[in-house]
Write a protein that holds these residues in place. Structure first.
Motif, PDB file in Angstrom:
ATOM      1  N   GLN A 223       0.833  -1.207   0.000  1.00  0.00           N
ATOM      2  CA  GLN A 223       0.000   0.000   0.000  1.00  0.00           C
ATOM      3  C   GLN A 223       0.866   1.255   0.000  1.00  0.00           C
ATOM      4  N   ARG A 224       1.951   1.215   0.771  1.00  0.00           N
ATOM      5  CA  ARG A 224       2.879   2.354   0.825  1.00  0.00           C
ATOM      6  C   ARG A 224       3.515   2.583  -0.552  1.00  0.00           C
TER       7      ARG A 224
ATOM      8  N   GLU B 118       2.245   1.692  -3.492  1.00  0.00           N
ATOM      9  CA  GLU B 118       1.207   2.205  -4.393  1.00  0.00           C
ATOM     10  C   GLU B 118       1.042   3.711  -4.193  1.00  0.00           C
ATOM     11  N   LYS B 119       1.005   4.134  -2.951  1.00  0.00           N
ATOM     12  CA  LYS B 119       0.884   5.562  -2.633  1.00  0.00           C
ATOM     13  C   LYS B 119       2.064   6.334  -3.219  1.00  0.00           C
ATOM     14  N   THR B 120       3.266   5.768  -3.096  1.00  0.00           N
ATOM     15  CA  THR B 120       4.470   6.452  -3.577  1.00  0.00           C
ATOM     16  C   THR B 120       4.463   6.587  -5.091  1.00  0.00           C
TER      17      THR B 120
ATOM     18  N   THR C 155       1.881   6.585  -7.050  1.00  0.00           N
ATOM     19  CA  THR C 155       0.822   7.532  -7.413  1.00  0.00           C
ATOM     20  C   THR C 155       1.276   8.968  -7.206  1.00  0.00           C
ATOM     21  N   GLU C 156       1.948   9.240  -6.089  1.00  0.00           N
ATOM     22  CA  GLU C 156       2.432  10.590  -5.818  1.00  0.00           C
ATOM     23  C   GLU C 156       3.509  11.018  -6.807  1.00  0.00           C
TER      24      GLU C 156
ATOM     25  N   ALA D 192      -1.453   7.459 -10.744  1.00  0.00           N
ATOM     26  CA  ALA D 192      -2.017   6.120 -10.562  1.00  0.00           C
ATOM     27  C   ALA D 192      -2.043   5.319 -11.856  1.00  0.00           C
TER      28      ALA D 192
ATOM     29  N   ASN E  91       8.278   7.918   2.638  1.00  0.00           N
ATOM     30  CA  ASN E  91       6.920   7.603   3.094  1.00  0.00           C
ATOM     31  C   ASN E  91       6.932   6.632   4.253  1.00  0.00           C
TER      32      ASN E  91
ATOM     33  N   GLU F  47       5.237   7.333   8.040  1.00  0.00           N
ATOM     34  CA  GLU F  47       4.253   6.444   8.664  1.00  0.00           C
ATOM     35  C   GLU F  47       4.710   5.959  10.022  1.00  0.00           C
TER      36      GLU F  47
END
Length: 392
Positions: free
Chosen positions: A307-308, A310-312, A314-315, A319, A386, A390
């Protein structure tokens, strides 16, 4: 922050291409990566990054931010393969005959060196410390123990690696969780027969017949003893015996791999292979010795780490750069890191027919689309940042 990371990483694209081509032209086999390791050490020295050796040629470097209470380990493998390259049109084609970077490890090292440059530029903003791990001998299942020993005293919160992947469109990312690569067990079977003249086979015990029968007799193990929904493969890649067509030799050697995605299947197939080998040898009055050694363990991407990532992605890139990709039956011993720390291995696509990057891994014409190198460096950096955010 992540947008600027992508921009900073792109400024080092030419540097990463240059590093990658130097290594590609001078590939080294597992446990022989002396020049590659020296190149890495020289680049780290230029950047003022302290490091220590892990085994003969592995390197673990440390970039310290504002905290040593949380750390992320980033890994790149360095070794090449015993393959004769068929890319004579490339100015950076291998100069070491019979040795080739046919799996992208040169690109992995280049991306981590590029990430090192980015980290050095932003380390005053890093609320954590990064361990850069340059691993020897991945293709031979080695190198991880030396690095893990050096990491053990430190508060490593996550381990992360990137594999450039030839089956994925250039610039796309696969970071999904769950089983991603199979375990690989390497086996070798020595069959002892009795040599004789080919005209009098009754006086000997033919090891070639025994070896051939072992290959055939094990062919049912996957289809009849393993759940058909489980990814498994048993492959023989080597059969050596004899020197002359009119002589029955006294021994034969078989070698291959067992690949599994389930630990119970792994244990069962090891025992089943031993059983079939021994029973087949007994049937033909021969003797057989089998040795099974561990290659790479099963590689599972941890859900939170995925998940981390995927977030990275996307940022950093949007996406639309994320894809899903099936689990692979190939093996990669970064799974040894993931047995100790939560983390993942990301796949970045390097397939681009327009630049000749359309051949599979371990192929003599393998090449990568170098345009993705700065994206890999940015992902290394963004993932670590990231992770620090967290954990706080």
């Amino acid at each position: 922050m992540n947008e600027s990371i992508a921009e900073i990483s792109e400024t080092f694209q030419t540097y990463m291409v240059d590093m990658r081509r130097k290594m590609h032209a001078n590939p080294e086999l597992s446990f022989k990566e002396q020049a590659t390791s020296q190149l890495v050490q020289e680049e780290l020295k230029k950047l003022g990054i302290p490091f220590e050796l892990a085994g003969d040629y592995g390197v673990v470097a440390t970039i310290e931010g504002n905290s040593k209470q949380q750390m992320v380990a980033l890994r790149a493998d360095m070794d090449a393969l015993p393959i004769r390259e068929n890319n004579e049109h490339l100015a950076y084609c291998s100069k070491n005959l019979g040795v080739m970077h046919a799996c992208g490890h040169d690109g992995h090292v280049a991306m981590l060196l590029g990430a090192a440059k980015v980290f050095q530029q932003i380390k005053s903003q890093m609320n954590g410390t990064v361990k850069l791990c340059f691993q020897q001998a991945e293709e031979r299942g080695g190198g991880t123990a030396d690095i893990l020993k050096l990491l053990a005293p430190f508060p490593i919160k996550s381990a992360f690696a990137i594999h450039l992947w030839s089956e994925i469109e250039s610039g796309k990312f696969s970071v999904q969780s769950g089983p991603r690569m199979a375990a690989c067990d390497i086996f070798e079977i020595l069959i002892q027969g009795l040599g004789c003249h080919g005209a009098t086979p009754q006086r000997g015990i033919d090891p070639i017949v025994v070896a051939s029968s072992i290959v055939m007799n094990t062919s049912h193990l996957i289809s009849r003893e393993i759940d058909p929904t489980h990814g498994t493969a048993l492959t023989f890649g080597k059969l050596h015996s004899g020197d002359a067509g009119n002589v029955i030799p006294d021994k034969a050697v078989l070698a291959g791999t067992i690949r599994t995605t389930d630990k119970a299947d792994q244990s069962h197939l090891q025992l089943a292979l031993r059983r079939v080998v021994q029973n087949t040898a007994d049937t033909y009055r021969a003797q057989a010795e089998i040795k099974i050694s561990r290659g790479g363990g099963m590689l599972f991407n941890e859900a939170r780490s995925s998940q981390r990532a995927e977030k990275t992605v996307t940022e950093l890139f949007g996406a639309d750069h994320l894809i899903t990709h099936p689990s692979l039956m190939v093996s990669e011993n970064f799974g040894d890191f993931l047995d100790v720390y939560p983390g993942l291995m990301a796949l970045i696509g390097v397939q681009n027919e327009s630049c000749g990057a359309n051949f599979p891994h371990h192929h003599p014409s393998f090449n990568i689309d170098e345009a993705v190198l700065h994206k890999g460096a940015a992902l290394h950096v963004g993932y670590a940042l990231n992770c620090f955010l967290e954990i706080i």
